[in-house]
Structures are given as structure tokens and as C-alpha cells.
Design a protein around this motif. Structure first.
Motif, mmCIF file in Angstrom:
data_model
loop_
_atom_site.group_PDB
_atom_site.id
_atom_site.type_symbol
_atom_site.label_atom_id
_atom_site.label_comp_id
_atom_site.label_asym_id
_atom_site.label_seq_id
_atom_site.Cartn_x
_atom_site.Cartn_y
_atom_site.Cartn_z
ATOM 1 N N ASP A 69 0.828 -1.210 0.000
ATOM 2 C CA ASP A 69 0.000 0.000 0.000
ATOM 3 C C ASP A 69 0.855 1.250 0.000
ATOM 4 N N SER A 70 1.968 1.236 0.753
ATOM 5 C CA SER A 70 2.859 2.400 0.790
ATOM 6 C C SER A 70 3.480 2.662 -0.581
ATOM 7 N N GLN A 71 3.905 1.546 -1.260
ATOM 8 C CA GLN A 71 4.486 1.722 -2.609
ATOM 9 C C GLN A 71 3.447 2.276 -3.577
ATOM 10 N N MET A 72 2.189 1.766 -3.478
ATOM 11 C CA MET A 72 1.142 2.252 -4.381
ATOM 12 C C MET A 72 0.845 3.735 -4.122
ATOM 13 N N LYS A 73 0.802 4.141 -2.853
ATOM 14 C CA LYS A 73 0.563 5.551 -2.541
ATOM 15 C C LYS A 73 1.698 6.418 -3.040
ATOM 16 N N GLN A 74 2.930 5.887 -2.942
ATOM 17 C CA GLN A 74 4.082 6.644 -3.461
ATOM 18 C C GLN A 74 3.945 6.895 -4.956
ATOM 19 N N ASN A 75 3.595 5.813 -5.705
ATOM 20 C CA ASN A 75 3.449 5.972 -7.160
ATOM 21 C C ASN A 75 2.327 6.944 -7.506
ATOM 22 N N MET A 76 1.204 6.859 -6.744
ATOM 23 C CA MET A 76 0.093 7.779 -7.001
ATOM 24 C C MET A 76 0.493 9.222 -6.737
ATOM 25 N N LEU A 77 1.285 9.453 -5.664
ATOM 26 C CA LEU A 77 1.718 10.815 -5.349
ATOM 27 C C LEU A 77 2.647 11.374 -6.410
ATOM 28 N N VAL A 78 3.607 10.561 -6.863
ATOM 29 C CA VAL A 78 4.527 11.026 -7.913
ATOM 30 C C VAL A 78 3.774 11.316 -9.199
ATOM 31 N N GLN A 79 2.807 10.420 -9.562
ATOM 32 C CA GLN A 79 2.028 10.639 -10.790
ATOM 33 C C GLN A 79 1.189 11.906 -10.674
ATOM 34 N N VAL A 212 12.870 8.166 -1.565
ATOM 35 C CA VAL A 212 11.625 8.863 -1.890
ATOM 36 C C VAL A 212 11.528 10.171 -1.122
ATOM 37 N N HIS A 213 11.941 10.156 0.141
ATOM 38 C CA HIS A 213 11.911 11.379 0.942
ATOM 39 C C HIS A 213 12.826 12.454 0.348
ATOM 40 N N VAL A 214 14.007 12.068 -0.110
ATOM 41 C CA VAL A 214 14.936 13.033 -0.708
ATOM 42 C C VAL A 214 14.357 13.609 -2.002
ATOM 43 N N GLN A 215 13.754 12.750 -2.836
ATOM 44 C CA GLN A 215 13.172 13.228 -4.085
ATOM 45 C C GLN A 215 12.021 14.187 -3.832
ATOM 46 N N LEU A 216 11.179 13.889 -2.858
ATOM 47 C CA LEU A 216 10.079 14.789 -2.540
ATOM 48 C C LEU A 216 10.588 16.135 -2.009
ATOM 49 N N LEU A 218 13.470 17.600 -2.786
ATOM 50 C CA LEU A 218 14.000 18.358 -3.922
ATOM 51 C C LEU A 218 12.868 18.946 -4.762
ATOM 52 N N PHE A 219 11.816 18.159 -4.995
ATOM 53 C CA PHE A 219 10.702 18.648 -5.800
ATOM 54 C C PHE A 219 9.975 19.781 -5.087
ATOM 55 N N GLN A 220 9.869 19.696 -3.773
ATOM 56 C CA GLN A 220 9.208 20.747 -3.019
ATOM 57 C C GLN A 220 10.015 22.044 -3.068
ATOM 58 N N ARG A 221 11.353 21.948 -2.995
ATOM 59 C CA ARG A 221 12.180 23.152 -3.110
ATOM 60 C C ARG A 221 12.073 23.785 -4.498
ATOM 61 N N ALA A 222 12.022 22.935 -5.532
ATOM 62 C CA ALA A 222 11.880 23.468 -6.886
ATOM 63 C C ALA A 222 10.550 24.192 -7.047
ATOM 64 N N THR A 223 9.479 23.655 -6.450
ATOM 65 C CA THR A 223 8.178 24.311 -6.522
ATOM 66 C C THR A 223 8.197 25.618 -5.747
#
Length: 435
Positions: A69-79, A212-216, A218-223
Motif C-alpha cells: 500500500d505504501s508503494q502504491m501511494k508513493q506511485n500515485m503521489l509522484v504521478q 523517496v523522501h529526498v526526491q520529494l 527536492l521537488f518541493q524546493r523546486a516548486t
């Protein structure tokens, strides 16, 4: 009443066979084990029950269902993040396209661009709030999952410690305990193997969650930076290709130079056969120094077009790119850098040449041969965004150029000839600053 030694010898096989962990080997295994006892032994034991009946634990199933479930939520959040960014960029591209097709845009460009900028800020703020909420929710779920995994790992370690203690205690019982231990070698080996697999799986899951935490982050800083690279808070917008739209730069020192390094961030809407990023010219030599784009190529000219340096297939329309050009008169060595990578290195370029010190610097346009602004050529004009424009009076080291090409936090580094945010850069026509 059984003697204490007999009870301990009777229960020891259960501890050593893995049932202390709650494994259920199934009805077939249990039946096959007790079927191996001879009929005579069965008559002797009578109605004696199994010493350690297997127990049914479902925490393994729950744990791995939770990980799935955690992996599926991760993919949904990235998408969801990718779809949201794509939708916003499509909206901005459509608005800029409408501006290009509007013939009256030159007169109303300031009001129109201001409206577009406000709408972009509103949309980006909403997107950033949604992303922050989703990231916080996902981070909380990840933290809960990690806590459960850590607690489960501790429980497994405690059980392994008990198993080792029981093994040491069984060794003191003598020959009976040794026979019981030898009857279950395969079960003990399977238990040890499963424990090793579990430990490796937990370590891999923790590493994936950390990435995943590091990628999120970085994406939050870019936003948060509103899609401006290098941590810059503002950029120059060139809304359309026009001879009236450019920016004029006043350097902090004389342009009579024997070496230089120019670096800037640019996002070109569309690069044609010749699109000017940076141009320096005098009355005698209108194009003495230029940094250009040509389709997917980047070019540098020093002392005129006869001294040309070019790198192919390094430019992508609609994406931010970091472009640097360096030249030294002493050796005549000219280099081009794109996104921190050296893409061209040519010796013998204008060797011994010295730039004239009485010229003009333009961004997004080049000086006309007549020196009059109304004679500028719209076909070479730049359209898009530009930020982090800097120039030094010497050749920078490769490591510093790679550092300045970093998307996060390099906008504070400024040149001594032109410093972004320090030197005076005046936009003309429809060019304007945005944040």
C-alpha cells in the motif's frame, strides 16, 4: 506429574524447530511428523497431545500488505505531482501562444504580462500547497511504517536471543537433547535463512523510503522557487520575438578585457537559426562578442564570426539550461559549458586579441551596424526567460562552473564585471522582470 527435566526435554524441540516464532508449517507437515512414529510407540504414548501446537500468526501478511500500500501511494503521489506540473506548464504555454498571436500585444504587453504573472503565481501557490499537504501526509505514513518495521525487527532480535539461550540450555541436557536437535536440522536452517531474508528486505525498504523522501524534498524546493533555477528570486521575461524587446546591461568595470567567463540560465521558447543570448558590440565591430543559440547548438564568437566555437545537440526548447563561455587571449583557448559539462574546447581563437572598452551589452538582441535601436533585427531576438547573468574578467575553474550549474542555491555567486542583482540591467519594450 512430569519431572522438570522431562518437560524441558519435551518442549526443547519446539523451540529449536522455529515454532517459538509462531510459524505454521501446515497440517500436512504435522501429520507427516507424527505418522513417522511407529505403531508401537503410538500405543505407548496413548492420548498424549502435541507438546507445542503450531500457532497462526498473520503479522507477516499484514506487514507486506502495508508495504505494498505504501508503494502504491508513493506511485500515485509522484504521478499526481507530474500531472499537476504538466497541466500548469500547458496552461502557461497556451497563454504565451495567445500573446504571440495578438497583434496588439506590443502596446498592451505590460498589462497582459502582469495579468499572466498574477495568474501563474496563483496557480503555482495552489499547486505548492497541494504538494506540501500530500508530502506531509506521505511522510507521516512512511514514518509510521518505519516505526513498525523497527519494532518488528527488535521483536525478531529478541526471539533470536531466546532461541540462542534455549540452544545453550539444551546442550547441557546431554544425549536426549542432542538427538532432538539432530531431528530438526532442516527446520533450524530454514528459520535462519528466513531471518536473513527478512533483515535484507527491511534494509532495502528503509533505503527506498529514504530515497523517496529526498526526491520529494527536492521537488518541493523546486516548486517553492517557482520553477526558477539556481535559487534565483527573479528572471527576465522576453514574451515574444521582437526587435523592440531586449535588455541593456551596464557592466561594473571596463570591457577592455583579455579574458572572460560568461554564465547565465536561459529557457528558450524556440531556438531558430540564430537566437542571441548575450551580445557585446562597438561602432566598428557590432558583434565583437556573442553567445548564441542555433536550433539545438550553442555558439561563441570572439572578434567577429571568423573566430567561432560551436557545440551541437546540447539545447532543448522549453527547458532551463545553464550556459557558460570562457576565453583567454594569452592562449587563444575558448570553451563552452552546458549544464556543468564541457561541450567544446577550441585553441587558437582570437589569440592576442583585446576587447574594445567602449561598446554596449545587450541581452536577447544584438547591436545593429547603424547603432540605432529601430534597425534591430527581430529574427535574432530571444524569446523565453533568462536569469543568473554573470560575467568575470578571467577564466573560471571547471569546478566552479559545475558548482554554478547546480539548480539549488548558486544564484548568490556574482561576477565582478556583471553581477546578477547588482549590475544595472534595464529591460526595453515588452521585456520585464518576473518572480
Amino acid at each position: 506429574m512430569y519431572a522438570p527435566g522431562a518437560v524441558l526435554a519435551l518442549c526443547l524441540p519446539c523451540f529449536l524447530s522455529g515454532n517459538v516464532f509462531g510459524y505454521d508449517y501446515g497440517e500436512d507437515y504435522s501429520d507427516s511428523y507424527y505418522n513417522e512414529i511407529s505403531n508401537g510407540d503410538r500405543l505407548k504414548t496413548g492420548a498424549t497431545q502435541i507438546p507445542c501446537p503450531p500457532q497462526d500468526f498473520s503479522r507477516w501478511d499484514k506487514l507486506f500488505i502495508m508495504l505494498e500500500d505504501s508503494q502504491m501511494k508513493q506511485n500515485m503521489l509522484v504521478q499526481q505531482c507530474e500531472d499537476m506540473v504538466k497541466a500548469e506548464m500547458d496552461t502557461i504555454r497556451k497563454e504565451l501562444h495567445k500573446l504571440n498571436n495578438n497583434k496588439a500585444c506590443v502596446q498592451a504587453s505590460e498589462n497582459t504580462c502582469r495579468c499572466v504573472s498574477e495568474q501563474m503565481n496563483h496557480n503555482l501557490n495552489q499547486a505548492m500547497e497541494q504538494l506540501r499537504e500530500a508530502a506531509d501526509m506521505y511522510q507521516a505514513q512512511n514514518n509510521e511504517t518505519l516505526q513498525q518495521l523497527v519494532q518488528f525487527s527488535r521483536n525478531q532480535a529478541s526471539r533470536l536471543t531466546k532461541l540462542e539461550s534455549n540452544s545453550l540450555l539444551g546442550a547441557s541436557l546431554g544425549q536426549v537433547a542432542m538427538k532432538s536437535f539432530s531431528a530438526y536440522p532442516k527446520e533450524q536452517e530454514a528459520s535462519t535463512t528466513d531471518s536473513g531474508k527478512l533483515e535484507r528486505a527491511l534494509m532495502a525498504t528503509a533505503a527506498d523510503l529514504q530515497r523517496v523522501h529526498v526526491q520529494l524534498a527536492l521537488f518541493q524546493r523546486a516548486t517553492a522557487h517557482r520553477y526558477l533555477p539556481s535559487g534565483c528570486e527573479m528572471a527576465l521575461l522576453f514574451p515574444m520575438r521582437s526587435k523592440h524587446i531586449f535588455a541593456e546591461v551596464s557592466p561594473s568595470m571596463s570591457m577592455s578585457l583579455q579574458s572572460f567567463t560568461i554564465c547565465l540560465w536561459a529557457k528558450v521558447t524556440q531556438s531558430l537559426n540564430k537566437t542571441v543570448l548575450f551580445s557585446y558590440g562597438t561602432k566598428k565591430k557590432p558583434q565583437e562578442l556573442q553567445l548564441l543559440l542555433a536550433r539545438r547548438s550553442v555558439l561563441l564568437t570572439v572578434g567577429g564570426e571568423t573566430h567561432l566555437v560551436e557545440a551541437h545537440s546540447v539545447v532543448t526548447d522549453g527547458q532551463w539550461g545553464h550556459f557558460c563561455a570562457a576565453w583567454s587571449s594569452e592562449q587563444g583557448l575558448a570553451t563552452l559549458w552546458v549544464n556543468g559539462e564541457n561541450v567544446a574546447r577550441v585553441p587558437g581563437v582570437a589569440e592576442g586579441h583585446v576587447l574594445s572598452g567602449d561598446g554596449f551589452i545587450l541581452l536577447g538582441q544584438e547591436r545593429s551596424r547603424s547603432g540605432v535601436y529601430r534597425d534591430l533585427d527581430s529574427s535574432v531576438a530571444f524569446t523565453g526567460k533568462m536569469t543568473g547573468v554573470n560575467m568575470w574578467d578571467h577564466v573560471l575553474e571547471a569546478e566552479r562552473i559545475k558548482e554554478y550549474a547546480n539548480h539549488d542555491g548558486s544564484c548568490d555567486c556574482r561576477g565582478n564585471v556583471i553581477g546578477w542583482g547588482v549590475s544595472e540591467i534595464i529591460p526595453h519594450g515588452g521585456a520585464q522582470y518576473i518572480n
